[in-house]
Structure formats: C-alpha cells, structure tokens
Scaffold this motif. Structure first.
Motif, PDB file in Angstrom:
ATOM      1  N   GLU A   1       0.803  -1.222   0.000  1.00 12.79           N
ATOM      2  CA  GLU A   1       0.000   0.000   0.000  1.00 12.79           C
ATOM      3  C   GLU A   1       0.836   1.271   0.000  1.00 12.79           C
ATOM      4  N   ASN A   2       1.965   1.216   0.671  1.00 10.78           N
ATOM      5  CA  ASN A   2       2.696   2.462   0.863  1.00 10.78           C
ATOM      6  C   ASN A   2       4.055   2.546   0.179  1.00 10.78           C
ATOM      7  N   GLY A   3       4.431   1.451  -0.404  1.00 11.63           N
ATOM      8  CA  GLY A   3       5.772   1.457  -0.961  1.00 11.63           C
ATOM      9  C   GLY A   3       6.757   1.107   0.141  1.00 11.63           C
ATOM     10  N   ILE A   4       7.922   0.692  -0.250  1.00 11.74           N
ATOM     11  CA  ILE A   4       8.855   0.156   0.742  1.00 11.74           C
ATOM     12  C   ILE A   4       9.416   1.252   1.638  1.00 11.74           C
ATOM     13  N   LYS A   5       9.921   2.281   1.028  1.00 19.84           N
ATOM     14  CA  LYS A   5      10.571   3.325   1.820  1.00 19.84           C
ATOM     15  C   LYS A   5       9.577   4.035   2.732  1.00 19.84           C
ATOM     16  N   LEU A   6       8.380   4.203   2.266  1.00 18.71           N
ATOM     17  CA  LEU A   6       7.398   4.932   3.073  1.00 18.71           C
ATOM     18  C   LEU A   6       6.733   4.061   4.131  1.00 18.71           C
ATOM     19  N   THR A   7       7.008   2.770   4.098  1.00 15.89           N
ATOM     20  CA  THR A   7       6.435   1.910   5.129  1.00 15.89           C
ATOM     21  C   THR A   7       7.273   2.006   6.397  1.00 15.89           C
ATOM     22  N   LYS A   8       6.618   2.358   7.497  1.00 17.72           N
ATOM     23  CA  LYS A   8       7.305   2.423   8.774  1.00 17.72           C
ATOM     24  C   LYS A   8       7.070   1.122   9.528  1.00 17.72           C
ATOM     25  N   ILE A   9       8.065   0.729  10.293  1.00 21.20           N
ATOM     26  CA  ILE A   9       7.919  -0.471  11.103  1.00 21.20           C
ATOM     27  C   ILE A   9       6.651  -0.375  11.955  1.00 21.20           C
ATOM     28  N   SER A  10       6.409   0.809  12.432  1.00 21.02           N
ATOM     29  CA  SER A  10       5.234   0.991  13.284  1.00 21.02           C
ATOM     30  C   SER A  10       3.945   0.679  12.528  1.00 21.02           C
ATOM     31  N   MET A  11       3.945   0.922  11.235  1.00 21.71           N
ATOM     32  CA  MET A  11       2.747   0.633  10.451  1.00 21.71           C
ATOM     33  C   MET A  11       2.521  -0.877  10.364  1.00 21.71           C
ATOM     34  N   ILE A  12       3.598  -1.584  10.151  1.00 24.28           N
ATOM     35  CA  ILE A  12       3.491  -3.044  10.087  1.00 24.28           C
ATOM     36  C   ILE A  12       3.029  -3.577  11.445  1.00 24.28           C
ATOM     37  N   ALA A  13       3.657  -3.073  12.498  1.00 27.20           N
ATOM     38  CA  ALA A  13       3.321  -3.555  13.839  1.00 27.20           C
ATOM     39  C   ALA A  13       1.850  -3.299  14.144  1.00 27.20           C
ATOM     40  N   LYS A  14       1.397  -2.130  13.761  1.00 27.36           N
ATOM     41  CA  LYS A  14       0.004  -1.776  14.027  1.00 27.36           C
ATOM     42  C   LYS A  14      -0.939  -2.686  13.246  1.00 27.36           C
ATOM     43  N   GLU A  15      -0.623  -2.855  11.988  1.00 23.04           N
ATOM     44  CA  GLU A  15      -1.457  -3.717  11.142  1.00 23.04           C
ATOM     45  C   GLU A  15      -1.489  -5.136  11.701  1.00 23.04           C
ATOM     46  N   ALA A  16      -0.357  -5.582  12.233  1.00 21.45           N
ATOM     47  CA  ALA A  16      -0.284  -6.948  12.770  1.00 21.45           C
ATOM     48  C   ALA A  16      -0.763  -7.010  14.215  1.00 21.45           C
ATOM     49  N   LYS A  17      -1.101  -5.876  14.739  1.00 22.46           N
ATOM     50  CA  LYS A  17      -1.558  -5.775  16.126  1.00 22.46           C
ATOM     51  C   LYS A  17      -0.528  -6.327  17.131  1.00 22.46           C
TER      52      LYS A  17
END
Lengths: 203, 203, 203, 203
Positions: free
Chosen positions: B30-46
């Motif tokens: 959704e956001n592209g690699i560089k624009l993806t923050k670890i926090s976004m992944i963590a949040k999505e994965a809860k």
DNA sequence: CATGAATGAGAATTCATTCAT
DNA sequence: TATGAATGAATTCTCATTCAT
C-alpha cells in the motif's frame, strides 16, 4: 548601484528558478513526492540546498511552483499544435499525442508533470490548494484528448462506450507505465504505442 | 515451566511470524517500501514494534522474508490451479488470471507481492541479494503466463509477435496500474479487463 | 506478558515525563522560549533528544504540557496555604509570597513558570490555545495576591490607588527581575523584598 | 571617476554606518541579541544585508560597534546635562533620569543600550572582550546615578544603606521592566516612576 | 515472548557569512 | 559601494533499531 540592469538580473533569476524547477520535476517524478529529498533536487540542479530555499520557501512550494511552471511552459508546446491537424484521423492523433508526450526530447518535463499529477491524485489528504491544482493540471490532458476520443467514436475508429471512462482508462495505463517503467518507451516506441491503442481501437 | 510442548510452541511461533508477514505485505504494497514504517506493520499486525524485531532483524529482512513467504504460500494457490483448466481458451485464462490477480479476496497477498516486486524493480541501487530475489519472484508471474501467450498465438487468439515482449508489455501495464491507481480495479472490473486484453487479442 | 504490573510502568512513565518537564521549565525560564533548544532540555533532563520526542510531540507541546504540569503541581503547594494565615498582616503576607515564590527551595519550578508566562505574554502572535493558557496561569498569581492588596489598602498598610494596576506594577517588577537577573535573590533576600515592598507600602 | 571629494565620501560612509548602527541598537533591544537576524537590522536600516557586511565583519561586531557608538554618541546628550542641574533635588533628578531614560523621544537609543547591556549581562559565556565592554558601558549608568544616590542619602531624601547596592537594586528593577515589558512605560509614566522611586525614598 | 523506553542518524528549514557582479 | 546569489552549519523532528524489564 546595481551592477547590471534590472532586466538582466531578472532574467538570470528566472533561469535559476527554472533550473531548479526542472530538476524538481524530474526528481519528484522519479521518486514520488514524499521520497524526494530537497538534497536530491539540489544535487540534480547542481546547487546547494540552501539556494533552493533562497528561491522557494518550502518543499511544498517547490512542488507547486514547479508544476505550475511546467504546465505553463509546455501548454503551448508544439505538441498540441499538432493535435489540431485535421488532415489526420483522431486515432492517429491520439497515437501522435502518446508518442510526443512520452518520447519527445524535452519530455522529461511533460512526462514528469504527468507522473507527479498522478502521484498527487493518489494522495489522501491533499491540501485544498493542491487539490485544485491537480485537478486543473490533470484537466489539461483530459481536455486535450477528450474531443479526439469522441470524434473517433463518431467515425467508428474507436470503440463505443463512455468516452470519459475510456479516456480515464487510457490515461491510467499511460501514467502507470511512466511511473513504473519509464524506460519502457526507449525501444520500439511506435510498435508499443500501436499495441496500447489497440485497447481502444475498433477492429 | 514450559506450559506447552515444543511443537505447539513452534506452531505458535510460526503463526506469529505469518501474522507479521501478512501485515507487512499489505502495508508494503500500500505504501511502498521506503514509506512503510515499522510501526505501520506492527500496528497492522496488532503487535508491538519491539516484537517485530524479535522475529526479524531489520526492515529489509521483513521485506525479504515476507516476499519469500508470500510467494511460497501462494505459488500453489487455487489461483493458478484454475489456470490449468483446459476447458477454457488461453485468452480467457489470461483474463481470469488478471481478474484473480488483482481483484480476488485473498489476493491482498498475491496482489501485494506483485506490487512490491514492481516497487523494488524500480529501485536503483537494490542490494544484490534483493535483485536476485526480485528476479526470481517476478519470474513466477512470467512463468505462469508465458505458456498461455504462446498457446494463444498458436490458436490465433492472440496477436503475433515476440511472445515474451508481448507478455512484458502486458505485465508492465498491469503493474503500472496497480502501482499508480490500485482503486482502478474497484468498479467495472470485468469490463476493464476486457479492454486491457484488447491490446493483445486478435479480432 | 508485561514484565511489571501496569501501575509500576505508569508510575515510571509519569516520573520520566516529570523529569523532562522539570528540565523544560528550568531551561525555558532561563533562555526564553525561542532560544531554548530541544537539545538543551534533553541535556538538562539527562536523556537523549529522541526520548523527549517519545513523550512529547513537539517543542510547543513540551512547553504547554510542562506549564500545565507545573501549575497543577504547585497550585496546592504549602506556599499558598501560608497565605491564608490570618495572624499576619496583608503586607506581611505579600512579603512572604514574594519570598516564597522566588526563593524557596523547590522554587526553580514556580519561579520558572512565572518567568515563562511572562515571556509568553510578551509574544506577539501566540496561538490561541496558549493565549488561553497563559491567561489562566497568569490569573493564578493575580488571584492569589489581589485580595491581599485590597485588604492592605483597607487597613491603610498599602497605598491608595487602583489595586489591580498596583498589583500589575508589582508583578511586572518581580517578573522583570526574575527574567533579567535571577541571581538577584541569592543574597540579602529579606532586605531586598523589604525594599521592593516599599513601592506599595504606606508609611 | 570620484564624484565627490574624500571628505564628502568619509562623511557619507560615516552616516551609512550610523544608519545601520541606529537600526541595530533598536532591533537588538527589541528582540534580544540571539533572536536578532541580520536581515532584521538590514530591513530596519533599509539597506541590503550584503551592505551590512560591507561595513561590519560579523553580527558580533555590529553589536559591539553599535553599543560603542551609542554610548559615545549619547554620553554627552542633554539627558545627562540636565542631571547636573543643581536647582533640583537628587531624588527629583533620579526621577527625571528615569523618565528621560525610558520615555524620551531620542531615547530609542539610550534606552536600547540599557536593554542590550542588560541582555548581555545575563548571557553566560560572553566572550571576554564583550564582558569588558558590558562592564564599561554599564558603568556609565552607574557613574551617572551613584553621586545622586549618595547626595540623596546625605540630604535624608533617600533611605540609608549601601548606596551601591541600592543603586544596583534600582537599576535591576528598571532594566528588568524594560526587558520584560517595554510597553510598561506607555501610560501613566509619571505615576509609575513615582511608585518605583518609593522603593528608595525616605518617608 | 512481549512491551515500550531509549538512542542517534538523517531530513527539512533557517540564517550568518562569503562572493560574484 | 551596493546587491542579492550562494553556501553550509545548526536546529527541529522522524524513525529504524537496540535494550532493559
């Protein structure tokens, strides 16, 4: 007092700004807006990042001003003068537009504008003034091509259907290619344009 | 102290990783690699961002492992089982692939992989190990579709020409659309797929 | 899962924030708002600047939160309990307030708040929410002292005139001294307070 | 080529520098040293920032030279001539000094010097040459007023005590007000001066 | 395993200072 | 002289990554 006359200075200043804006369009188009660093623009323009801020007040302003400039600069380009050549069929004119838009020499700019607009369109919370601008700028492409699509449908060259939607699909495809793989246009350009226009051509 | 046997623990561990990787694929896409923050992944994965680093050592590793996992996971997915249904013409199968690949429910993953690969391909200084990987993963799509193109040409359904090049153009268009305007597929999907396949269909 | 109970963690977190806010009050008071660098606050609090941003989202928020915290923290301090000691004359109470407010041990804080408020008051384009806040916080000092001024005028201890204006002058002088020369209070404090209160005392 | 003789040129040069220094004093006094930008001085002086550097080599030098100039320029100003009017009592002269120093028209300068000195005094790591200077400049005020304090004490108008310390307190208060709230002097000036001098007046 | 506290490298922006004209 | 173009160090804020609990 001024060592040069005002006109010369203004001229120089304008060129400098253009130099930076040209670089900005290129870099924004290549990397997307968020990923573009001021330092990248500065490097591309071969100036210090400080100078960029001498001419523009923020990254956003660079974007805005560069798009504005690029659109104005290229609005009257011969590209679109050709489009009104009534000796040529609408489909053929669309092919020519496609060729020009993505393969002509100075195209780094117009191509870039196209991609940046596309990038902006997909941004969620665009500030209002940019929304307006994006629409205005995007409109430019639509207005240039829409009549050709209608005309082509009337002459039976182009497949039936909502012309606006068809145009939308065509532009989405073009901008997608540019964003993903600009080098796509390097070789066999005419053949590729031929294949792309098959999407919309009758027969 | 161990409340569960080793197998259960392994199972749990594996699920946890999958949970994170699934989230990663989605967010990267959704956001592209560089624009993806670890926090976004963590949040999505809860999960907490700390936990992400418990399972993976870096953002790059998350990317790499997630892609690897997703490709393996979906290689044998029913998506491609359908593709070998010999009751249906090659062109029809290509349409179905296109539909499946970008619009089907579980496709968040395979779609995501496609987009991420595309995103990676356009990156300039990709580390060597990722270059390899991208090629490998991209290859997957090519290998799936290439036979259908050749078959279609033989049966006269698909236009003549270098099948590989044709496939390249087709995939470039698809991935371009996905990168630029994923929402493109939301409405009138079948009609749009129909128009896209006109590029390569003989009439 | 959590290694400590929630309460302990919250406690710790709260202390950390307090540690930073205490430092912020001190540094803001000493250097003024604009000249206070985040790095100065971080250094004073003996944490990294990154951590400051872990707890607060911006320099402005640090300022706002710190002031809020400091005012709450010290509102009920014994300082003002003393003020209601009716055994003592109003002028004497004003002297005590002055002594307490600027010289007592924990005063780095309340003193700081006073100075920051003063600094903010002289800022031109204060954001609305801070204007509100400054007024609220400044009000605190005024409300504490105003009754004493009126009482003192009634008893003939304090010179006649608009009590509010008189209080304004007195507070301006106090805050001016604090801003300019906090060390002023170091020596001979009582004598200095005596001289200052001569401004308003009837003889 | 020289359109004017040397003397005229020197004269012009001197005026230019004075123009900049006058602006510098004003802006430094209003904003504090660190917060004063070269561009603010240039704007106030209605010259380009480049020209400022033609006459001065650094921000510090502007400060230093401006203070020096201002002190010299105003040392003999009528402000202090009045002070030696022996028809008027010492306390009255102190009142007049206070009035003049903060409210007189041309006082933008002497007032400014006072505030800048004050600002400098509160700076921690002042370079040695400035320390010297500040002391020298501050001394100017002290030397002007000290005799009046002593005289006033002798005549019983001013309260007893260490005259130097008393003067120190008085000057601290004055400079504090100026730094914190210059607008303080706008209204009811005489009344306010009256209240301030109550600090030191007997009876 | 799991959390979130803590750190520091990097990016946007400001501004003193230098320099070409 | 005078202008303003040009540079780069310093400052605020973000985020990948490490670590204590």
């Amino acid at each position: 007092m001024a060592p040069q006359n005002k006109e010369q200075l203004d001229q120089k200043k304008h060129e400098r700004k253009a130099q930076i804006m040209r670089a900005a369009i290129k870099v924004f188009a290549e990397n997307g807006i968020k990923l573009t660093k001021i330092s990248m623009i500065a490097k591309e323009a071969k100036v210090s990042h400080g100078l960029v801020y001498h001419y523009f007040t923020s990254k956003d302003e660079i974007l805005y001003a560069s798009l504005d400039w690029a659109v104005e600069e290229h609005k009257s380009a011969k590209l679109f003068q050709e489009l009104n050549d009534h000796e040529v069929s609408p489909l053929e004119q669309i092919k020519q537009f496609t060729l020009f838009a993505f393969t002509e020499s100075d195209t780094e700019i117009s191509n870039g504008v196209f991609r940046i607009i596309q990038n902006l369109s997909s941004t969620n919370d665009l500030p209002e003034h940019l929304v307006q601008f994006v629409e205005k700028a995007g409109q430019f492409y639509i207005e240039s091509l829409y009549p050709l699509f209608v005309e082509g449908q009337n002459s039976g060259e182009i497949i039936k259907g909502d012309a606006e939607e068809l145009l939308g699909i065509y532009l989405t495809v073009l901008s997608g290619i540019m964003a993903d793989d600009p080098a796509f246009w390097k070789d066999n350009t005419e053949q590729k344009v031929g294949i792309l226009t098959r999407m919309i051509s009758e027969r």
